[in-house]
Design an enzyme around this catalytic site. Structure first.
Site: not given
Ligand code: PLP
Lengths: 149, 412
Positions: B128, B205, B208, B231, B369
């Protein structure tokens, strides 16, 4: 007709399948890139402007049916028009897709009228105007790519 | 109504989520955008209200009773998080805004203190943007380099390539546990093992993974783990960074301000101990309490029950979508979570999204993203249906009917 059918009219789908003026314009004297970060639509618009008249116009890129059809119709509607007239068409088009009650000049818009269904889908307005913002940037000779954001 | 023989009573579960009763364009909402954010059970909504109605105050700052109640609620939430991911100590749980802030915190503190010119940071091709850009910013500042583990066409990491990327200059490995765009669950144990053999710390990370896979940070052995409350059926604006205590102790602070200090004079400031050192200013107290309630809720359903129902849904969805000739699934890893990402031959994802929305179906369309990943597959965007444990097979049938509708509209 349902909103969806009004949006995806046959003419729009036809422009999407066979976009007009979909090529690089080798003798273009103005060019701009447009980008819609929300969905990744990307377009390059080429113009050949002579004495304030759009002598030729073409585009390349990829995007959803609405942005492609809108770009295709744009090339048809502004080709041979003065820059001032192109701006007038954009204003009319913008009113058409953002305001269902707008008092628009349908003669001015021609085929573009087929995009009126977009007004019922606020999330898709950006797709429909991407090519137009890119046209403006090309006319103004902006180097940076424009975005819909 | 027939009585269900399935021990997992999804109809009962759905009752806990008030928003699932909503109609969209006159049709029942089919919420398949859970990777973007999950819906909230009544228990979480009630916890937020209850906090503001009965406990609201600032934490760690007052001798008065309410402040103590609020502090207990906030620290109680920290303990719930600790148990949920099986961290060794409470102080290893830092409340942040979300995954994004957690990763930025590590890049800006651990990264700035330990990474220099010519050093290398390893990420994967399926990150991401929030696990790419913070490292790029650091690399730019320090003259370090970003190395990317490639993937195969199914969306699985090439571990051999990873091994050959590990070099004497590697200073950090930061990897997504479960991909948001493909669903791939990465072999993180092996990734960590290989890095640790060279004394390289690893961040996962978990944005998910945390909602779909039981997490045990001690068993995983990761040095940092970041996730977002929203999430995990919790509120927006709160998330967690887990860090190993010895690493956190040695790291410089992230932001300066109240709460993160022990004593301040104009000449010198002494920093507070962890976790407070990393929690400058008034935190999202209510959000943290809400996240604690979300964890209680998830525990009451059971992570194992959640994982097995989602697995069944994924298998069913994969089968149904594979039957449609014009649909191509993107992300077909053997080990994957409940994400169905796809493109259609004759319709752009954005148009698919609009037509599905008209049927009440919420999916995400776009690059998720993860633009470098989209480039890898040569597509500008995909349609993504991401499933949660409150989804049903009937909803997948509705999705399939929606896709038929797309085909009908675009074949005129
Ligand atoms: C794999 C992953 N990493 C990071 C994020 C970023 O999360 P947040 O926007 O809640 O900080 C997301 C969310 O879309 C994600 O799916």
């Amino acid at each position: 007709m349902s909103n969806l059918h009004e949006l995806y009219q046959e003419i729009l789908l036809e422009h999407n399948n066979k976009p007009r003026n979909f090529r690089k314009l080798e003798d273009a004297n103005r060019k701009a890139d447009g980008y819609n970060p929300l969905c990744g639509d990307q377009i390059t618009l080429y113009l050949k402007v002579e004495d304030d008249v759009i002598a030729d116009v073409a585009f390349q890129g990829h995007g959803c049916a609405i942005s492609r059809a809108s770009a295709s119709m744009l090339t048809q509607s502004v080709k041979g028009e003065t820059l001032a007239k192109a701006e007038e068409i954009f204003d009319g088009f913008h009113a058409l897709i953002t305001d269902p009650d707008a008092d628009v000049d349908y003669d001015l818009l021609g085929d573009l009228e087929m995009l009126s269904g977009v007004s019922a889908f606020p999330t898709r307005i950006k797709c429909a105007v991407l090519a137009w913002h890119t046209l403006n940037a090309a006319i103004e000779g902006k180097e940076d790519s424009v975005t819909t954001e | 109504m027939t009585t269900s023989v399935n021990p997992f009573d999804v109809a009962r579960i759905r009752e806990d989520f008030p928003i699932l009763k909503k109609l969209i364009h006159g049709k029942p909402l089919v919420y398949l955008d859970n990777a973007a954010t999950t819906q909230k059970p009544q228990a979480v909504i009630d916890a937020l209200v209850n906090y503001y109605v009965t406990e609201n105050s600032n934490v760690h700052r007052g001798v008065h009773t309410l402040s103590q109640l609020a502090t207990d609620a906030y620290e109680g939430a920290r303990e719930k998080v600790r148990q949920f991911i099986n961290a060794e100590h409470d102080k290893e749980i830092i409340f942040v805004r979300g995954t994004t802030e957690g990763i930025n915190l590590v890049a800006q503190t651990y990264g700035r203190a330990n990474i220099g010119p010519g050093d290398e940071i390893i990420i994967t091709a399926m990150e991401h943007h929030s696990n790419i850009v913070p490292w790029q910013i650091l690399c730019e500042e320090k003259g370090a380099r970003l190395k990317v583990i490639p993937i195969n066409d199914d969306g699985e990491l090439l571990l051999d390539e990873y091994e050959s990327l590990l070099s004497p200059r590697t200073r950090f490995v930061s990897v997504v546990h479960q991909s948001n765009a493909l669903g791939t669950i990465n072999p993180v144990e092996r990734i960590i093992e290989l890095a640790h053999a060279r004394d390289i710390p690893v961040l996962l990370d978990g944005a998910q993974a945390v909602a779909h896979v039981p997490i045990d940070v001690q068993k995983l052995g990761c040095d940092f783990y970041a996730f977002s409350g929203h999430k995990l059926y919790g509120p927006t604006g709160v998330g967690v960074l887990y860090g190993r205590a010895d690493l956190l102790d040695a790291m410089p602070p992230y932001q300066g301000g109240g709460e993160m200090i022990r004593s301040v004079t104009f000449e010198k400031t002494l920093y507070n101990v962890i976790p407070n050192k990393f929690e400058a200013g008034t935190q999202n107290i209510a959000g943290s309490v809400g996240l604690g309630a979300a964890i209680d809720y998830v525990n009451s359903v059971g992570m194992d029950n959640i994982a097995s129902w989602e697995k069944e849904l994924l298998a069913y969805g994969t089968e149904r979508l594979s039957e449609i000739e014009l649909v191509q699934l993107i992300g077909t890893a053997r080990h994957k979570g409940s994400i169905l990402s796809f493109v259609m031959e004759n319709a752009h994802p954005h148009d698919v999204g609009t037509i599905l929305d008209a049927e009440g179906i919420a999916v995400r369309t776009g690059h998720h993203c993860a633009q470098p990943l989209m480039d890898r597959y040569g597509v500008p965007a995909t349609v993504r249906a991401s499933l949660a444990f409150y989804n049903t097979k009937e909803e997948i049938d509705t999705l399939v009917r929606g896709i038929d509708r797309v085909i009908e509209v675009f074949s005129r």
